[in-house]
Write a protein that holds these residues in place. Sequence first.
Motif, PDB file in Angstrom:
ATOM      1  N   VAL A   1       8.133   4.235   3.109  1.00 41.27           N
ATOM      2  CA  VAL A   1       7.807   3.254   4.381  1.00 41.27           C
ATOM      3  C   VAL A   1       8.359   3.815   5.997  1.00 41.27           C
ATOM      4  O   VAL A   1       9.479   2.730   6.011  1.00 41.27           O
ATOM      5  CB  VAL A   1       6.440   2.946   3.830  1.00 41.27           C
ATOM      6  CG1 VAL A   1       5.661   2.808   5.292  1.00 41.27           C
ATOM      7  CG2 VAL A   1       5.804   3.341   2.350  1.00 41.27           C
TER       8      VAL A   1
ATOM      9  N   ALA B   1       0.183   4.202   3.917  1.00 40.78           N
ATOM     10  CA  ALA B   1       1.105   4.722   3.591  1.00 40.78           C
ATOM     11  C   ALA B   1       1.870   4.073   2.588  1.00 40.78           C
ATOM     12  O   ALA B   1       2.618   4.436   1.084  1.00 40.78           O
ATOM     13  CB  ALA B   1       2.344   5.075   4.674  1.00 40.78           C
ATOM     14  N   GLN B   2       1.735   3.061   2.033  1.00 43.92           N
ATOM     15  CA  GLN B   2       2.143   1.702   1.359  1.00 43.92           C
ATOM     16  C   GLN B   2       1.717   2.451  -0.525  1.00 43.92           C
ATOM     17  O   GLN B   2       1.782   2.805  -1.265  1.00 43.92           O
ATOM     18  CB  GLN B   2       2.222   0.437   1.265  1.00 43.92           C
ATOM     19  CG  GLN B   2       3.060   0.406   1.816  1.00 43.92           C
ATOM     20  CD  GLN B   2       2.606  -1.337   2.935  1.00 43.92           C
ATOM     21  OE1 GLN B   2       2.164  -1.241   2.630  1.00 43.92           O
ATOM     22  NE2 GLN B   2       3.998  -1.654   3.689  1.00 43.92           N
TER      23      GLN B   2
ATOM     24  N   GLU C   1       7.982   2.866  10.190  1.00 47.23           N
ATOM     25  CA  GLU C   1       7.127   3.335  10.935  1.00 47.23           C
ATOM     26  C   GLU C   1       8.053   4.024  12.765  1.00 47.23           C
ATOM     27  O   GLU C   1       9.038   4.008  12.804  1.00 47.23           O
ATOM     28  CB  GLU C   1       7.079   1.740  11.966  1.00 47.23           C
ATOM     29  CG  GLU C   1       5.990   1.572  13.077  1.00 47.23           C
ATOM     30  CD  GLU C   1       6.128   0.145  13.766  1.00 47.23           C
ATOM     31  OE1 GLU C   1       5.263  -0.401  14.977  1.00 47.23           O
ATOM     32  OE2 GLU C   1       6.340  -0.754  13.154  1.00 47.23           O
TER      33      GLU C   1
ATOM     34  N   LEU D   1       5.063   8.119   6.154  1.00 49.41           N
ATOM     35  CA  LEU D   1       5.568   7.943   4.875  1.00 49.41           C
ATOM     36  C   LEU D   1       6.152   9.317   4.728  1.00 49.41           C
ATOM     37  O   LEU D   1       6.428  10.593   5.205  1.00 49.41           O
ATOM     38  CB  LEU D   1       4.799   7.974   3.664  1.00 49.41           C
ATOM     39  CG  LEU D   1       5.161   8.512   2.310  1.00 49.41           C
ATOM     40  CD1 LEU D   1       6.380   7.693   1.939  1.00 49.41           C
ATOM     41  CD2 LEU D   1       4.019   8.983   1.027  1.00 49.41           C
TER      42      LEU D   1
ATOM     43  N   PRO E   1       0.405  -0.004   7.193  1.00 48.83           N
ATOM     44  CA  PRO E   1       1.330   0.324   7.294  1.00 48.83           C
ATOM     45  C   PRO E   1       0.285   0.469   5.879  1.00 48.83           C
ATOM     46  O   PRO E   1       1.187   0.863   4.819  1.00 48.83           O
ATOM     47  CB  PRO E   1       2.464  -0.747   6.968  1.00 48.83           C
ATOM     48  CG  PRO E   1       1.854  -1.904   7.286  1.00 48.83           C
ATOM     49  CD  PRO E   1       0.946  -1.771   8.313  1.00 48.83           C
TER      50      PRO E   1
ATOM     51  N   ALA F   1       2.489   6.407  -1.021  1.00 44.67           N
ATOM     52  CA  ALA F   1       4.123   6.034  -1.807  1.00 44.67           C
ATOM     53  C   ALA F   1       3.957   5.462  -2.994  1.00 44.67           C
ATOM     54  O   ALA F   1       4.350   6.162  -4.149  1.00 44.67           O
ATOM     55  CB  ALA F   1       4.691   5.131  -0.916  1.00 44.67           C
TER      56      ALA F   1
ATOM     57  N   TRP G   1       3.024   4.174  11.477  1.00 43.74           N
ATOM     58  CA  TRP G   1       2.681   3.595  10.230  1.00 43.74           C
ATOM     59  C   TRP G   1       3.059   5.407   9.443  1.00 43.74           C
ATOM     60  O   TRP G   1       1.492   6.264  10.051  1.00 43.74           O
ATOM     61  CB  TRP G   1       2.451   2.822   9.667  1.00 43.74           C
ATOM     62  CG  TRP G   1       2.902   1.907  10.137  1.00 43.74           C
ATOM     63  CD1 TRP G   1       2.008   0.692  11.087  1.00 43.74           C
ATOM     64  CD2 TRP G   1       3.455   0.816   9.770  1.00 43.74           C
ATOM     65  NE1 TRP G   1       2.914  -0.224  11.491  1.00 43.74           N
ATOM     66  CE2 TRP G   1       3.848  -0.719  10.429  1.00 43.74           C
ATOM     67  CE3 TRP G   1       4.745   0.796   8.849  1.00 43.74           C
ATOM     68  CZ2 TRP G   1       4.604  -1.832   9.573  1.00 43.74           C
ATOM     69  CZ3 TRP G   1       5.831  -0.499   8.305  1.00 43.74           C
ATOM     70  CH2 TRP G   1       5.778  -1.276   9.208  1.00 43.74           C
TER      71      TRP G   1
END
Length: 242
Positions: free
Chosen positions: A57, A34-35, A59, A66, A31, A38, A64
């Motif tokens: 975010v 994507a984190q 799944e 966004l 993740p 973001a 994973w």
Amino acid sequence: MALDLIGRGRVADVFAEGEHVLKLYALGFGPEQAQREAAILDVLEPLPIACPTALGVVEVDGRWGLRMSRMPGRTMAETAMTNSDQAGFVAAFAGLHASVLACPGNDLPLLAEQLGQRIAAAPNLSDDDRERLLEKLWQMPGGDRLCHGDFHPFNVMDDAGALSIIDWPDATCGAPEADIARAYLLIRSRLPDLAHAYREAMAAHGYAREAVAEWLPLVAAARLDEGIAEETEALLALCRGA
């Protein structure tokens, strides 16, 4: 889960969801990517730049990604292929990049550190070239501007002249000339007929050709870390000052 694929990159696919898009990274990515994207979009939100809004975010089927707002229009690369006014196209594209570089890069990772990590990990470089490039990097001006990190016409959406910018996971705080050198390198590879005109347009915005050229071996070395085999020879030539 059936999804409507509208874009595919080296590490992620983008799917349409009505007024939103879903960007899913390849299997094997956690993740964190994507984190990161973001968090960058959250930093950009108050700035005068048209770009997606992060919506969470997620799944999906073990991947994973966004969810983001969808930017309207088609890519400027598509526009370029049907636009006979090349000078006007380049002026609009360069003007948009200049507007990004005019923004502060507060709260973003440092560009020089990111380049340093990629140069240190880049394959194909000799030990002498790697040491020389890293030494040069730490002597370069740091800068404090917003750098997109992947600015090219495929990452700019054109909605009847209203332009917005997508794909921000590599955004950093650094020297604007470094981001221009990176953009020039990408345009030269993908839309070579526009590369010289783009460089001249950015010079007209006050970014000296010589200052941009100083960054070119460094961004070329960092690009090697992306493992694009068909670009390796040309990138190595740039790393050596050709």
